[in-house]
Design a protein around this motif. Structure first.
Motif, PDB file in Angstrom:
ATOM      1  N   ASN A 225       0.809  -1.382  -0.123  1.00  0.00           N
ATOM      2  CA  ASN A 225      -0.043  -0.096   0.033  1.00  0.00           C
ATOM      3  C   ASN A 225       1.099   1.281  -0.053  1.00  0.00           C
ATOM      4  OD1 ASN A 225      -1.503  -2.201   1.789  1.00  0.00           O
ATOM      5  ND2 ASN A 225      -3.127  -0.996   0.580  1.00  0.00           N
ATOM      6  N   GLU A 226       1.827   1.156  -0.656  1.00  0.00           N
ATOM      7  CA  GLU A 226       2.744   2.167  -0.919  1.00  0.00           C
ATOM      8  C   GLU A 226       2.122   3.629  -1.531  1.00  0.00           C
ATOM      9  OE1 GLU A 226       3.506   0.289  -4.771  1.00  0.00           O
ATOM     10  OE2 GLU A 226       3.283  -0.415  -2.595  1.00  0.00           O
ATOM     11  N   ILE A 254       8.907   3.049  -6.053  1.00  0.00           N
ATOM     12  CA  ILE A 254       8.721   4.152  -5.255  1.00  0.00           C
ATOM     13  C   ILE A 254       7.400   4.730  -5.457  1.00  0.00           C
ATOM     14  CG2 ILE A 254       9.495   6.684  -4.995  1.00  0.00           C
ATOM     15  CD1 ILE A 254      11.484   4.704  -3.605  1.00  0.00           C
ATOM     16  N   SER A 255       6.515   5.384  -4.652  1.00  0.00           N
ATOM     17  CA  SER A 255       5.405   6.225  -4.969  1.00  0.00           C
ATOM     18  C   SER A 255       5.670   7.567  -4.372  1.00  0.00           C
ATOM     19  CB  SER A 255       4.420   5.787  -4.072  1.00  0.00           C
ATOM     20  OG  SER A 255       3.570   4.762  -4.979  1.00  0.00           O
ATOM     21  N   ALA A 256       5.658   8.662  -5.269  1.00  0.00           N
ATOM     22  CA  ALA A 256       6.168  10.186  -4.645  1.00  0.00           C
ATOM     23  C   ALA A 256       4.785  10.873  -4.751  1.00  0.00           C
ATOM     24  CB  ALA A 256       7.221  10.666  -5.561  1.00  0.00           C
ATOM     25  N   ARG A 257       4.777  11.942  -3.869  1.00  0.00           N
ATOM     26  CA  ARG A 257       3.434  12.786  -3.801  1.00  0.00           C
ATOM     27  C   ARG A 257       4.072  14.244  -3.494  1.00  0.00           C
ATOM     28  NH1 ARG A 257       2.091   8.667  -5.800  1.00  0.00           N
ATOM     29  NH2 ARG A 257       0.152   7.509  -5.593  1.00  0.00           N
ATOM     30  N   ALA A 258       3.426  15.161  -4.012  1.00  0.00           N
ATOM     31  CA  ALA A 258       3.617  16.652  -3.620  1.00  0.00           C
ATOM     32  C   ALA A 258       2.497  17.655  -3.472  1.00  0.00           C
ATOM     33  CB  ALA A 258       4.637  17.032  -4.457  1.00  0.00           C
ATOM     34  N   ARG A 259       2.752  18.297  -2.702  1.00  0.00           N
ATOM     35  CA  ARG A 259       1.542  19.331  -2.267  1.00  0.00           C
ATOM     36  C   ARG A 259       1.422  20.390  -3.828  1.00  0.00           C
ATOM     37  NH1 ARG A 259      -0.638  20.670   2.335  1.00  0.00           N
ATOM     38  NH2 ARG A 259      -0.092  19.698   4.128  1.00  0.00           N
ATOM     39  N   ALA A 260       0.344  20.923  -3.863  1.00  0.00           N
ATOM     40  CA  ALA A 260       0.367  21.667  -5.228  1.00  0.00           C
ATOM     41  C   ALA A 260       1.180  22.968  -5.282  1.00  0.00           C
ATOM     42  CB  ALA A 260      -1.249  22.393  -5.190  1.00  0.00           C
TER      43      ALA A 260
END
Length: 311
Positions: A225-226, A254-260
């Motif tokens: 559940n990355e 790798i799962s990558a996320r960023a704020r707007a």
């Protein structure tokens, strides 16, 4: 590509007797809804993927009676070819190697894209593949409109990447489907199962963070559940990289996320990380991923190093 041209390209494949419609491994709602919509254009087709689908995709399949085959169990000679939706990278569907790819429909950016087809309908500005297909097909039934509505809601990160057309398209689909938003949201963002909750909480226990150029950047490692973990941690951190080791493939995902507000495109970061470590990476500016030929520690360190250079 103009709508009329795209529709003509899609319908040009109706001449084939039998088509397999594939989406990426661990099919999500966007990929499944896009594949389902195309089965209405190609009646004698089969939807396929690899690995266990996500929870929302399972719920959508149960709701609409959608059957998803394991692509590894399909005999290539039984089909005229493969239509691929919601990906154009073999890293996300390695089982597609060796298939004749008739068409690709995708909304991801070019980084990591290595599938080739004479027909490619790609709109990197679209928040979802479901939206692309919804705006091409001239008409659809209630079930298809329901599926595409869920796909648009699920892949749009709560409309953070939405454009005006997204809301117009969703409103039209909801009217056709005669569905309310809460009904669609229950499938687009289902309550996590206990194992997912444990995986996410474990990721938070293992979390490290660093301050880079005005951004709080978090890293952690999970056993599963990355993507869910990355999305949740990104509600607090500015940027997050979540790693998962895949023993069978001997690679790190790798799962990558960023704020707007983050100005560094994560798809570019993932592409550069993959080039340095081996593998493939890409996705969207605020949500991206990679499959890397190294262990998790090295993968996360390289993510931080390359992100730091871009700040």
């Amino acid at each position: 590509m103009e709508r009329a041209v795209a529709e003509k390209e899609i319908r040009s494949l109706a001449k084939y007797k039998k088509i397999a419609i594939a989406t990426h491994s661990r099919a999500d709602v966007d990929g499944l809804s896009a594949a389902y919509a195309l089965t209405k254009v190609y009646p004698n087709s089969v939807i396929c993927s690899s690995e266990e689908p996500g929870e929302g995709a399972k719920m959508l399949a149960a709701r609409l009676g959608i059957k998803v085959e394991d692509i590894s169990n399909l005999k290539k000679s039984d089909f005229d070819g493969l239509v691929v939706v919601d990906t154009s990278a073999y890293t996300l569907l390695p089982e597609a190697k060796g298939w004749k790819i008739l068409m690709i429909i995708d909304h991801h950016r070019a980084e990591g894209r290595d599938m080739q087809s004479d027909i490619q309908i790609v709109d990197v500005e679209s928040p979802s593949t479901a939206e692309i297909i919804a705006n091409i097909l001239p008409e659809m039934d209630r079930e298809t409109a329901f599926a595409l509505s869920v796909g648009i809601i699920a892949d749009g990160a709560r409309f953070k990447s939405a454009r005006t057309q997204t809301f117009e398209t969703l409103a039209k689909l909801m009217t056709i489907a005669n569905a309310n938003y809460s009904e669609l949201l229950a499938i687009a963002e289902p309550d996590p199962k206990d194992e997912a909750k444990i995986a996410i909480l474990t990721a938070m226990k293992r979390l490290n963070f660093i301050y880079i150029g005005g951004y709080v950047v978090a890293t952690t490692e999970v056993g599963s559940n990355e993507s869910d973990a990355a999305s949740l941690i990104a509600e607090a951190a500015d940027v997050v990289f979540v790693a998962k080791w895949k023993d069978r493939e001997k690679e790190t995902r790798i799962s990558a996320r960023a704020r707007a507000s983050v100005k560094i495109p994560l798809n570019e970061v993932m592409d550069e990380v993959a080039k340095e470590l081996g593998g493939a990476g890409g996705g969207h500016k605020k949500a991206a991923g990679a499959a890397l030929k190294c262990h998790t520690d090295e993968a996360l360190k390289t993510c931080i190093d390359i992100f730091s250079k871009k700040v």
